[in-house]
Write a protein that holds these residues in place. Structure first.
Motif, PDB file in Angstrom:
ATOM      1  N   LYS A  91      11.665   9.494 -12.440  1.00 55.39           N
ATOM      2  CA  LYS A  91      10.912   9.309 -13.696  1.00 55.39           C
ATOM      3  C   LYS A  91       9.982  10.503 -13.920  1.00 55.39           C
ATOM      4  N   GLN A  92       9.260  10.855 -12.867  1.00 60.06           N
ATOM      5  CA  GLN A  92       8.198  11.865 -13.012  1.00 60.06           C
ATOM      6  C   GLN A  92       8.765  13.256 -13.287  1.00 60.06           C
ATOM      7  N   TRP A  93       9.855  13.599 -12.610  1.00 59.78           N
ATOM      8  CA  TRP A  93      10.352  14.985 -12.673  1.00 59.78           C
ATOM      9  C   TRP A  93      11.740  15.118 -13.289  1.00 59.78           C
ATOM     10  N   VAL A 141      -1.697   1.150  -9.944  1.00 65.24           N
ATOM     11  CA  VAL A 141      -0.499   0.507  -9.410  1.00 65.24           C
ATOM     12  C   VAL A 141       0.700   1.384  -9.783  1.00 65.24           C
ATOM     13  N   ASN A 142       1.442   1.829  -8.785  1.00 66.15           N
ATOM     14  CA  ASN A 142       2.645   2.632  -9.029  1.00 66.15           C
ATOM     15  C   ASN A 142       3.840   1.705  -9.214  1.00 66.15           C
ATOM     16  N   TYR A 143       4.663   2.025 -10.198  1.00 61.51           N
ATOM     17  CA  TYR A 143       5.888   1.239 -10.432  1.00 61.51           C
ATOM     18  C   TYR A 143       7.054   2.057  -9.889  1.00 61.51           C
ATOM     19  N   PRO A 147       0.803  -1.226   0.000  1.00 61.51           N
ATOM     20  CA  PRO A 147       0.000   0.000   0.000  1.00 61.51           C
ATOM     21  C   PRO A 147       0.839   1.281   0.000  1.00 61.51           C
ATOM     22  N   VAL A 148       0.397   2.237  -0.818  1.00 57.51           N
ATOM     23  CA  VAL A 148       0.958   3.594  -0.860  1.00 57.51           C
ATOM     24  C   VAL A 148      -0.186   4.564  -0.624  1.00 57.51           C
ATOM     25  N   PRO A 149      -0.058   5.607   0.183  1.00 55.88           N
ATOM     26  CA  PRO A 149       1.132   5.982   0.945  1.00 55.88           C
ATOM     27  C   PRO A 149       1.570   4.861   1.903  1.00 55.88           C
ATOM     28  N   LYS A 184       0.346  26.638 -10.597  1.00 60.10           N
ATOM     29  CA  LYS A 184       0.311  25.954  -9.295  1.00 60.10           C
ATOM     30  C   LYS A 184      -0.166  24.518  -9.499  1.00 60.10           C
ATOM     31  N   TYR A 185       0.321  23.639  -8.639  1.00 58.92           N
ATOM     32  CA  TYR A 185      -0.008  22.216  -8.704  1.00 58.92           C
ATOM     33  C   TYR A 185      -1.326  22.002  -7.943  1.00 58.92           C
ATOM     34  N   TYR A 186      -2.433  22.494  -8.535  1.00 60.94           N
ATOM     35  CA  TYR A 186      -3.727  22.423  -7.869  1.00 60.94           C
ATOM     36  C   TYR A 186      -4.412  21.073  -8.086  1.00 60.94           C
ATOM     37  N   TYR A 198       1.197  19.422 -18.201  1.00 57.35           N
ATOM     38  CA  TYR A 198       0.387  18.885 -17.093  1.00 57.35           C
ATOM     39  C   TYR A 198       0.820  19.409 -15.734  1.00 57.35           C
ATOM     40  N   TYR A 199       2.131  19.374 -15.493  1.00 62.84           N
ATOM     41  CA  TYR A 199       2.608  19.707 -14.142  1.00 62.84           C
ATOM     42  C   TYR A 199       3.545  20.916 -14.191  1.00 62.84           C
ATOM     43  N   PRO A 200       3.196  22.025 -13.498  1.00 64.49           N
ATOM     44  CA  PRO A 200       4.168  23.118 -13.400  1.00 64.49           C
ATOM     45  C   PRO A 200       5.370  22.640 -12.600  1.00 64.49           C
ATOM     46  N   ARG A 245      13.047   6.509  -7.372  1.00 62.66           N
ATOM     47  CA  ARG A 245      12.960   6.241  -8.823  1.00 62.66           C
ATOM     48  C   ARG A 245      11.694   6.833  -9.441  1.00 62.66           C
ATOM     49  N   TYR A 246      10.590   6.724  -8.712  1.00 63.41           N
ATOM     50  CA  TYR A 246       9.332   7.281  -9.232  1.00 63.41           C
ATOM     51  C   TYR A 246       9.506   8.779  -9.481  1.00 63.41           C
ATOM     52  N   THR A 247      10.108   9.468  -8.522  1.00 66.72           N
ATOM     53  CA  THR A 247      10.297  10.920  -8.658  1.00 66.72           C
ATOM     54  C   THR A 247      11.278  11.242  -9.782  1.00 66.72           C
ATOM     55  N   HIS A 299      12.483   2.754  -1.881  1.00 72.88           N
ATOM     56  CA  HIS A 299      11.540   1.850  -2.557  1.00 72.88           C
ATOM     57  C   HIS A 299      10.291   2.521  -3.092  1.00 72.88           C
ATOM     58  N   ILE A 300       9.967   3.719  -2.563  1.00 77.44           N
ATOM     59  CA  ILE A 300       8.743   4.400  -3.020  1.00 77.44           C
ATOM     60  C   ILE A 300       9.054   5.683  -3.796  1.00 77.44           C
ATOM     61  N   PHE A 301       9.993   6.469  -3.296  1.00 78.47           N
ATOM     62  CA  PHE A 301      10.119   7.836  -3.833  1.00 78.47           C
ATOM     63  C   PHE A 301      11.208   8.063  -4.878  1.00 78.47           C
ATOM     64  N   GLU A 342      15.574  17.623  -4.877  1.00 77.84           N
ATOM     65  CA  GLU A 342      15.702  18.726  -5.844  1.00 77.84           C
ATOM     66  C   GLU A 342      14.375  19.404  -6.173  1.00 77.84           C
ATOM     67  N   ILE A 343      13.269  18.713  -5.911  1.00 73.85           N
ATOM     68  CA  ILE A 343      11.974  19.318  -6.249  1.00 73.85           C
ATOM     69  C   ILE A 343      11.356  19.971  -5.011  1.00 73.85           C
ATOM     70  N   ASP A 344      10.319  20.765  -5.221  1.00 72.69           N
ATOM     71  CA  ASP A 344       9.636  21.423  -4.096  1.00 72.69           C
ATOM     72  C   ASP A 344       9.143  20.362  -3.104  1.00 72.69           C
ATOM     73  N   VAL A 373       5.704  18.680  -3.115  1.00 76.08           N
ATOM     74  CA  VAL A 373       5.294  17.669  -4.099  1.00 76.08           C
ATOM     75  C   VAL A 373       5.351  16.274  -3.483  1.00 76.08           C
ATOM     76  N   THR A 374       6.477  15.920  -2.864  1.00 80.87           N
ATOM     77  CA  THR A 374       6.540  14.604  -2.213  1.00 80.87           C
ATOM     78  C   THR A 374       5.669  14.599  -0.950  1.00 80.87           C
ATOM     79  N   GLY A 375       5.458  15.789  -0.379  1.00 79.18           N
ATOM     80  CA  GLY A 375       4.589  15.919   0.793  1.00 79.18           C
ATOM     81  C   GLY A 375       3.136  15.581   0.486  1.00 79.18           C
ATOM     82  N   ARG A 376       2.763  15.532  -0.803  1.00 82.14           N
ATOM     83  CA  ARG A 376       1.404  15.131  -1.173  1.00 82.14           C
ATOM     84  C   ARG A 376       1.134  13.673  -0.800  1.00 82.14           C
ATOM     85  N   VAL A 377       2.215  12.890  -0.701  1.00 82.49           N
ATOM     86  CA  VAL A 377       2.072  11.452  -0.404  1.00 82.49           C
ATOM     87  C   VAL A 377       2.886  11.130   0.850  1.00 82.49           C
ATOM     88  N   PRO A 378       2.431  11.600   2.019  1.00 78.83           N
ATOM     89  CA  PRO A 378       3.237  11.435   3.237  1.00 78.83           C
ATOM     90  C   PRO A 378       3.225   9.993   3.752  1.00 78.83           C
TER      91      PRO A 378
HETATM   92  N1  UDP Z   1       5.574   9.924  -5.462  1.00 74.81           N
HETATM   93  C1  UDP Z   1       6.540   8.941  -5.458  1.00 74.81           C
HETATM   94  N2  UDP Z   1       6.137   7.637  -5.423  1.00 74.81           N
HETATM   95  C2  UDP Z   1       4.841   7.266  -5.388  1.00 74.81           C
HETATM   96  C3  UDP Z   1       3.855   8.270  -5.395  1.00 74.81           C
HETATM   97  C4  UDP Z   1       4.254   9.595  -5.439  1.00 74.81           C
HETATM   98  O1  UDP Z   1       7.732   9.236  -5.516  1.00 74.81           O
HETATM   99  O2  UDP Z   1       4.537   6.063  -5.374  1.00 74.81           O
HETATM  100  C5  UDP Z   1       6.020  11.340  -5.477  1.00 74.81           C
HETATM  101  C6  UDP Z   1       6.356  11.826  -6.884  1.00 74.81           C
HETATM  102  O3  UDP Z   1       7.377  12.781  -6.811  1.00 74.81           O
HETATM  103  C7  UDP Z   1       5.037  12.446  -7.322  1.00 74.81           C
HETATM  104  C8  UDP Z   1       4.592  13.105  -6.032  1.00 74.81           C
HETATM  105  O4  UDP Z   1       4.989  12.184  -4.999  1.00 74.81           O
HETATM  106  O5  UDP Z   1       5.215  13.370  -8.362  1.00 74.81           O
HETATM  107  C9  UDP Z   1       3.116  13.416  -5.942  1.00 74.81           C
HETATM  108  O6  UDP Z   1       2.363  12.254  -6.209  1.00 74.81           O
HETATM  109  P1  UDP Z   1       0.809  12.293  -6.615  1.00 74.81           P
HETATM  110  O7  UDP Z   1       0.314  10.893  -6.609  1.00 74.81           O
HETATM  111  O8  UDP Z   1       0.129  13.288  -5.771  1.00 74.81           O
HETATM  112  O9  UDP Z   1       0.917  12.840  -8.119  1.00 74.81           O
HETATM  113  P2  UDP Z   1      -0.226  13.056  -9.235  1.00 74.81           P
HETATM  114  O10 UDP Z   1      -1.332  12.073  -8.986  1.00 74.81           O
HETATM  115  O11 UDP Z   1      -0.642  14.491  -9.110  1.00 74.81           O
HETATM  116  O12 UDP Z   1       0.520  12.790 -10.509  1.00 74.81           O
END
Ligand code: UDP
Length: 402
Positions: free
Chosen positions: A178-180, A301-303, A113-115, A381-383, A346-348, A174-176, A170-172, A186-188, A191-196
């Motif tokens: 890829k995403q950024w 499913v997040n990879y 499970p994530v978070p 803004k990342y609204y 999509y993402y500022p 590589r995903y970050t 294991h969660i943040f 290095e990012i605000d 952004v990672t605080g959205r998924v505590p």
């Molecule tokens: N994130 C991560 N791993 C995850 C989920 C999120 O590293 O499994 C980080 C990543 O940097 C992502 C940010 O947390 O851009 C915000 O995730 P969110 O799911 O809120 O992004 P969105 O659904 O807006 O794309």
């Protein structure tokens, strides 16, 4: 959909450009649609909505694909909010499919499970170790708290540091990347605080009081919102083809426009990118159909360790669509935004340099009387959906009071 658009244009725009509009709204996503509806209904105004795409609903647009399965064309959008006002407002236009979003991460074949929460902790560590770590997490942060990964990483305690390291790796990380294209540091931090990390046993992705999916989809919800006397809609129309800014004055069809303009598009493009481009991340979507009932255990499913895509969404699990038609999934490949016609911003990208560039554009927009910026692109803004709706309602309060 086409019928609705034709009707709305024919009924409310019979005289084409001759109608005297009180306000012009650019963009028909949540920001543009809420403000248009409010100005028309509460403010009793005549409102023109200009949309460059050939459909309404912005990036929340959903449609049936060829197998009759509803998909979100621009990636998954899940509604959630703690705001009574936002929930009640949107509930005027839709009923809800009661859906509590849950996400799992594929960590080298194991689904967790994530978070990351206390259930995840028990799946990853043996029982004895997990109990000990759980105690420490609860004693340090309190049951029910939400701890950003970068904050957990700052802990001095060796056990907490080890948990932080596991979650980070294991969660943040590589995903970050890829995403950024950047590390979590290095990012605000927001952004990672959205998924505590959640100090609880709640497996849901969001803990908001209200969550769900519009039962007939987002496009239908927005359609209900825009279908109102006083609102005219022009689809497939670039604002700059009928509207231009010059010498602190807005011109509509070549004549000065003295009403309000609410702009929800990309602000740098509005000013011809005169100070340089505001950077965005974009996505490439790959859609696949399978003649099976279920593709994966959860809607998303997040990879987080492997693959070039960040996540896979299986739409029927989001929307509660009936079984028996097969299933459609979508993979998301993050890419840089190069302003090619094929890409969508999509993402500022939130860093200080880009904020100050944004501020320059904002200052420029302020030179125009009755000109308002609203939404993810215009405000850079990342609204989430609910914040956009709330912002639009608040702006409507201000404008209607004036
Ligand atoms: N994130 C991560 N791993 C995850 C989920 C999120 O590293 O499994 C980080 C990543 O940097 C992502 C940010 O947390 O851009 C915000 O995730 P969110 O799911 O809120 O992004 P969105 O659904 O807006 O794309």
């Amino acid at each position: 959909m086409e019928n609705f658009i034709e009707t709305i244009i024919i009924i409310y725009n019979v005289k084409g450009g001759n109608i005297m509009y009180d306000s012009i709204v650019i963009g028909s996503g949540f920001a543009g649609s809420v403000i248009a509806r409010e100005l028309a209904e509460r403010g009793k105004e005549k409102v023109l909505v200009i949309e460059k795409r050939n459909h309404i609903a912005g990036n929340c647009y959903d449609e049936k694909e060829e197998h009759d399965i509803v998909i979100h064309k621009y990636g998954p959008h899940i509604f959630h909010t703690n705001s009574d006002r936002v929930y009640e407002y949107l509930s005027r236009f839709t009923e809800w499919y009661e859906y509590n979003h849950e996400v799992v991460a594929n960590v080298n074949g194991q689904y967790i499970p994530v978070p990351f929460n206390l259930n995840t902790l028990h799946m990853v560590y043996g029982e004895e170790m997990a109990n000990q770590l759980e105690r420490k997490l609860i004693d340090t942060f309190g049951m029910g708290s939400r701890v950003p990964i970068l904050k957990l990483k700052e802990q001095e305690d060796e056990d907490l540091k080890a948990v932080a390291e596991y979650v980070y790796e294991h969660i943040f990380l590589r995903y970050t990347m890829k995403q950024w294209g950047q590390t979590p540091e290095e990012i605000d931090p927001e952004v990672t605080g959205r998924v505590p990390v959640l100090i609880s046993r709640d497996n849901r992705y969001f803990q908001d009081i209200y969550q769900g999916m519009p039962i007939a989809g987002y496009t239908k919800l927005i359609e209900e919102m825009l279908c109102y006397p006083g609102i005219s809609l022009l689809l497939g129309t670039e604002a700059k083809d009928i509207l231009y800014l010059d010498n602190k004055m807005v011109f509509y069809q070549g004549k000065p426009f003295l009403g309000k303009v609410i702009f929800t598009g990309a602000i740098d493009e509005l000013f011809g990118c005169c100070y340089g481009r505001l950077p965005y991340r974009s996505l490439r979507f790959v859609k696949e159909y399978y003649p099976i009932d279920s593709y994966q255990e959860k809607a998303v499913v997040n990879y987080t360790m492997t693959e070039d895509f960040t996540r896979i969404t299986e739409f029927k699990k989001l929307t509660g669509q009936e079984k028996g038609k097969g299933t459609v999934i979508m993979k998301e490949y993050p890419i840089a935004y190069t302003n090619s016609k094929l890409e969508t911003p999509y993402y500022p990208i939130l860093n200080e340099e880009d904020f100050s560039l944004y501020e320059k554009y904002k200052k420029r927009a302020k030179e125009y009387r009755n000109f308002y910026l609203l939404g993810r692109l215009a405000e850079y803004k990342y609204y989430n959906i609910d914040t956009i709706v709330e912002r639009a309602l608040t702006l409507a309060d201000e404008l209607i009071e004036k």
